[in-house]
Scaffold this motif. Structure first.
Motif, PDB file in Angstrom:
ATOM      1  N   GLY A  16     -46.356 -70.562 -11.045  1.00 26.59           N
ATOM      2  CA  GLY A  16     -46.105 -70.279 -12.451  1.00 26.59           C
ATOM      3  C   GLY A  16     -44.630 -70.168 -12.780  1.00 26.59           C
ATOM      4  O   GLY A  16     -43.762 -70.630 -12.023  1.00 26.59           O
ATOM      5  N   ILE A  17     -44.368 -69.552 -13.908  1.00 31.66           N
ATOM      6  CA  ILE A  17     -42.979 -69.460 -14.386  1.00 31.66           C
ATOM      7  C   ILE A  17     -42.129 -68.728 -13.347  1.00 31.66           C
ATOM      8  O   ILE A  17     -42.615 -67.823 -12.660  1.00 31.66           O
ATOM      9  N   ASP A  18     -40.883 -69.156 -13.241  1.00 35.48           N
ATOM     10  CA  ASP A  18     -39.961 -68.463 -12.339  1.00 35.48           C
ATOM     11  C   ASP A  18     -39.668 -67.086 -12.940  1.00 35.48           C
ATOM     12  O   ASP A  18     -39.058 -66.983 -14.016  1.00 35.48           O
ATOM     13  N   LEU A  19     -40.130 -66.060 -12.240  1.00 38.71           N
ATOM     14  CA  LEU A  19     -40.045 -64.704 -12.799  1.00 38.71           C
ATOM     15  C   LEU A  19     -38.606 -64.237 -12.999  1.00 38.71           C
ATOM     16  O   LEU A  19     -38.356 -63.297 -13.758  1.00 38.71           O
ATOM     17  N   GLY A  23     -50.657 -69.122 -13.860  1.00 35.61           N
ATOM     18  CA  GLY A  23     -49.960 -69.190 -15.133  1.00 35.61           C
ATOM     19  C   GLY A  23     -49.584 -70.612 -15.513  1.00 35.61           C
ATOM     20  O   GLY A  23     -50.450 -71.484 -15.690  1.00 35.61           O
ATOM     21  N   ARG A  53     -40.012 -71.280  -3.186  1.00 34.52           N
ATOM     22  CA  ARG A  53     -40.330 -70.378  -4.313  1.00 34.52           C
ATOM     23  C   ARG A  53     -41.735 -70.658  -4.819  1.00 34.52           C
ATOM     24  O   ARG A  53     -42.076 -70.366  -5.959  1.00 34.52           O
ATOM     25  N   LYS A  78     -52.345 -65.875 -15.614  1.00 36.73           N
ATOM     26  CA  LYS A  78     -51.681 -64.572 -15.462  1.00 36.73           C
ATOM     27  C   LYS A  78     -50.983 -64.094 -16.740  1.00 36.73           C
ATOM     28  O   LYS A  78     -50.658 -62.899 -16.872  1.00 36.73           O
ATOM     29  N   HIS A 128     -52.224 -71.312  -4.521  1.00 37.79           N
ATOM     30  CA  HIS A 128     -52.195 -70.698  -5.849  1.00 37.79           C
ATOM     31  C   HIS A 128     -51.803 -71.679  -6.953  1.00 37.79           C
ATOM     32  O   HIS A 128     -50.887 -72.483  -6.778  1.00 37.79           O
ATOM     33  N   LEU A 166     -47.760 -62.096 -22.298  1.00 35.92           N
ATOM     34  CA  LEU A 166     -47.521 -63.426 -22.864  1.00 35.92           C
ATOM     35  C   LEU A 166     -48.863 -64.067 -23.216  1.00 35.92           C
ATOM     36  O   LEU A 166     -49.871 -63.779 -22.562  1.00 35.92           O
ATOM     37  N   LEU A 176     -48.832 -60.287 -18.294  1.00 33.28           N
ATOM     38  CA  LEU A 176     -47.372 -60.119 -18.409  1.00 33.28           C
ATOM     39  C   LEU A 176     -46.931 -59.990 -19.864  1.00 33.28           C
ATOM     40  O   LEU A 176     -45.745 -60.116 -20.178  1.00 33.28           O
ATOM     41  N   ALA A 232     -42.231 -72.361  -8.257  1.00 34.91           N
ATOM     42  CA  ALA A 232     -42.076 -71.657  -9.537  1.00 34.91           C
ATOM     43  C   ALA A 232     -41.341 -72.557 -10.523  1.00 34.91           C
ATOM     44  O   ALA A 232     -40.427 -73.296 -10.155  1.00 34.91           O
TER      45      ALA A 232
HETATM   46  N1  ACO Z   1     -40.976 -66.815  -9.606  1.00 33.45           N
HETATM   47  C1  ACO Z   1     -39.934 -66.697  -8.768  1.00 33.45           C
HETATM   48  N2  ACO Z   1     -40.044 -66.627  -7.434  1.00 33.45           N
HETATM   49  C2  ACO Z   1     -41.283 -66.692  -6.916  1.00 33.45           C
HETATM   50  C3  ACO Z   1     -42.427 -66.821  -7.710  1.00 33.45           C
HETATM   51  C4  ACO Z   1     -42.242 -66.891  -9.130  1.00 33.45           C
HETATM   52  N3  ACO Z   1     -43.254 -67.054  -9.975  1.00 33.45           N
HETATM   53  N4  ACO Z   1     -43.509 -66.859  -6.914  1.00 33.45           N
HETATM   54  C5  ACO Z   1     -43.063 -66.740  -5.661  1.00 33.45           C
HETATM   55  N5  ACO Z   1     -41.728 -66.648  -5.659  1.00 33.45           N
HETATM   56  C6  ACO Z   1     -40.842 -66.499  -4.493  1.00 33.45           C
HETATM   57  C7  ACO Z   1     -40.974 -65.112  -3.900  1.00 33.45           C
HETATM   58  O1  ACO Z   1     -40.146 -64.218  -4.574  1.00 33.45           O
HETATM   59  C8  ACO Z   1     -40.550 -65.364  -2.482  1.00 33.45           C
HETATM   60  O2  ACO Z   1     -39.160 -65.431  -2.443  1.00 33.45           O
HETATM   61  P1  ACO Z   1     -38.338 -64.763  -1.186  1.00 33.45           P
HETATM   62  O3  ACO Z   1     -38.757 -65.570   0.015  1.00 33.45           O
HETATM   63  O4  ACO Z   1     -36.909 -64.951  -1.570  1.00 33.45           O
HETATM   64  O5  ACO Z   1     -38.791 -63.346  -1.107  1.00 33.45           O
HETATM   65  C9  ACO Z   1     -41.084 -66.763  -2.198  1.00 33.45           C
HETATM   66  O6  ACO Z   1     -41.300 -67.375  -3.472  1.00 33.45           O
HETATM   67  C10 ACO Z   1     -42.407 -66.769  -1.467  1.00 33.45           C
HETATM   68  O7  ACO Z   1     -43.296 -65.924  -2.179  1.00 33.45           O
HETATM   69  P2  ACO Z   1     -44.313 -64.946  -1.420  1.00 33.45           P
HETATM   70  O8  ACO Z   1     -44.821 -63.965  -2.421  1.00 33.45           O
HETATM   71  O9  ACO Z   1     -43.690 -64.390  -0.179  1.00 33.45           O
HETATM   72  O10 ACO Z   1     -45.431 -66.020  -0.995  1.00 33.45           O
HETATM   73  P3  ACO Z   1     -46.984 -65.809  -0.780  1.00 33.45           P
HETATM   74  O11 ACO Z   1     -47.487 -67.113  -0.313  1.00 33.45           O
HETATM   75  O12 ACO Z   1     -47.241 -64.576   0.030  1.00 33.45           O
HETATM   76  O13 ACO Z   1     -47.551 -65.486  -2.271  1.00 33.45           O
HETATM   77  C11 ACO Z   1     -47.891 -65.939  -4.599  1.00 33.45           C
HETATM   78  C12 ACO Z   1     -47.582 -66.528  -3.211  1.00 33.45           C
HETATM   79  C13 ACO Z   1     -49.308 -65.326  -4.613  1.00 33.45           C
HETATM   80  C14 ACO Z   1     -47.811 -67.109  -5.551  1.00 33.45           C
HETATM   81  C15 ACO Z   1     -46.888 -64.811  -4.969  1.00 33.45           C
HETATM   82  O14 ACO Z   1     -45.577 -65.267  -4.672  1.00 33.45           O
HETATM   83  C16 ACO Z   1     -46.920 -64.410  -6.429  1.00 33.45           C
HETATM   84  O15 ACO Z   1     -47.805 -63.652  -6.850  1.00 33.45           O
HETATM   85  N6  ACO Z   1     -45.955 -64.901  -7.221  1.00 33.45           N
HETATM   86  C17 ACO Z   1     -45.809 -64.517  -8.611  1.00 33.45           C
HETATM   87  C18 ACO Z   1     -46.846 -65.216  -9.501  1.00 33.45           C
HETATM   88  C19 ACO Z   1     -46.651 -64.904 -10.972  1.00 33.45           C
HETATM   89  O16 ACO Z   1     -46.856 -63.793 -11.436  1.00 33.45           O
HETATM   90  N7  ACO Z   1     -46.255 -65.930 -11.768  1.00 33.45           N
HETATM   91  C20 ACO Z   1     -46.063 -65.829 -13.196  1.00 33.45           C
HETATM   92  C21 ACO Z   1     -47.324 -66.295 -13.915  1.00 33.45           C
HETATM   93  S1  ACO Z   1     -47.220 -66.237 -15.682  1.00 33.45           S
HETATM   94  C22 ACO Z   1     -46.580 -67.740 -16.182  1.00 33.45           C
HETATM   95  O17 ACO Z   1     -46.505 -68.657 -15.416  1.00 33.45           O
HETATM   96  C23 ACO Z   1     -46.154 -67.930 -17.628  1.00 33.45           C
END
Ligand code: ACO
Length: 274
Positions: A84-87, A140, A46, A163, A137, A169, A167, A49
């Protein structure tokens, strides 16, 4: 009825036991070798996350750190430091096994955030030097974790992104102060409000990395820096970090006085031991 936590007071949903199994359950691994502790975010599938349990696990590690530890390395398993945070926390189903966060209107909401922030704040303790080793990466909450550390080593594939504003936040895991301290207010506003991804080379130019290395050299750079930090006498290192950490808030005269006090205390303690 469950007690209502006081507003603003740290509150954790559950305690994490600092055992390999307890930490693994919240996606963390801790390796201690003498004076060096390595904390690894270990949910590569993940992209590491983060969940509240992971933040509480980090806090538990900080609270339970054996006194000889002087250097704490924070890293992420797999291709990303931390996504970052687990979405899933924002979905109706939530994260399996995790208590849902309190609602913003609940009186304990700020205290709940304070409990999560504890996972970050200990990394600035004067007793340790914390080093984030960042590949891929750092988004967040993950970028804020890197900012919570004293020093950052970036691999040349690192990508940093605040990020949260995208979102709806604010960044609330202690990252805003170090970000402004390092890059200055205008650049911090630009980075946060555009939520753009800052590549490693630019991050390094902005002062967000003490070292920028090819991805293949990240482990060696961490080992070299750790060894160099350990060369300095432990008491001297701790007194110096404490002194440096107060410099920005002090006037020159206050800081000069702090230097005198620190030197006297350090040398007296050394004499008392000899
Ligand atoms: N929460 C939950 N699951 C996640 C997260 C996340 N933040 N990031 C990645 N994953 C999971 C994906 O859903 C995927 O799961 P799956 O295999 O079951 O489909 C797995 O991790 C791999 O992710 P990919 O996107 O396929 O990996 P890639 O290396 O291509 O991309 C990246 C990595 C750029 C980090 C992308 O996953 C992403 O943009 N994630 C979301 C980032 C985000 O918006 N985080 C919140 C920030 S705000 C805060 O932290 C308060």
């Amino acid at each position: 009825m469950a007690p209502v936590p006081a507003p603003g007071r740290p509150h954790r949903d559950h305690a994490v036991t600092v055992t390999a199994a307890g930490l693994a359950a919240c996606g963390l691994r801790l390796d201690i070798a003498g004076e060096v502790a390595t904390v690894t975010l270990s949910r590569p599938e993940r992209r590491n996350a983060m969940t509240p349990a992971m933040w509480h696990g980090l806090a538990a590690i900080g609270a339970d750190l054996p006194p000889p530890v002087r250097v704490v390395v924070v890293r992420g398993a797999g291709p990303s430091f931390c996504a970052g945070i687990d979405l899933r926390m924002f979905s109706a189903e939530g994260v399996p096994g995790e208590a849902p966060p309190p609602r913003p209107a609940d009186p304990g909401f700020e205290g709940w955030i304070a409990g999560c922030q504890e996972g970050y704040l200990w990394l600035r303790d004067p007793g340790i030097v914390s080093v984030a080793a960042v590949q891929g990466h750092a988004i967040g909450a993950g970028f804020q974790l890197a900012l919570a550390c004293d020093l950052r080593i970036l691999s040349d594939d690192a990508k940093l992104c605040m990020k949260e504003p995208a979102l709806g936040l604010v960044p609330d895991l202690t990252g805003t102060k170090p970000l402004v301290d390092i890059v200055g207010l205008p650049r911090a506003i630009e980075m946060c409000l555009t939520a753009r991804t800052v590549p490693a080379e630019e991050a390094s130019r902005l002062g967000l990395a003490e070292l920028l290395v090819p991805a293949a050299d990240l482990d060696a750079a961490v080992a070299d820096l750790t060894a160099a930090l350990l060369e300095t006498d432990a008491g001297t290192a701790r007194a110096t970090k404490r002194l440096l950490a107060q410099a920005a808030a002090n006037t020159l005269e206050q800081q000069a006085a702090a230097e005198r006090r620190a030197q006297a205390a350090l040398q007296r303690e050394r004499l008392a031991r000899s």
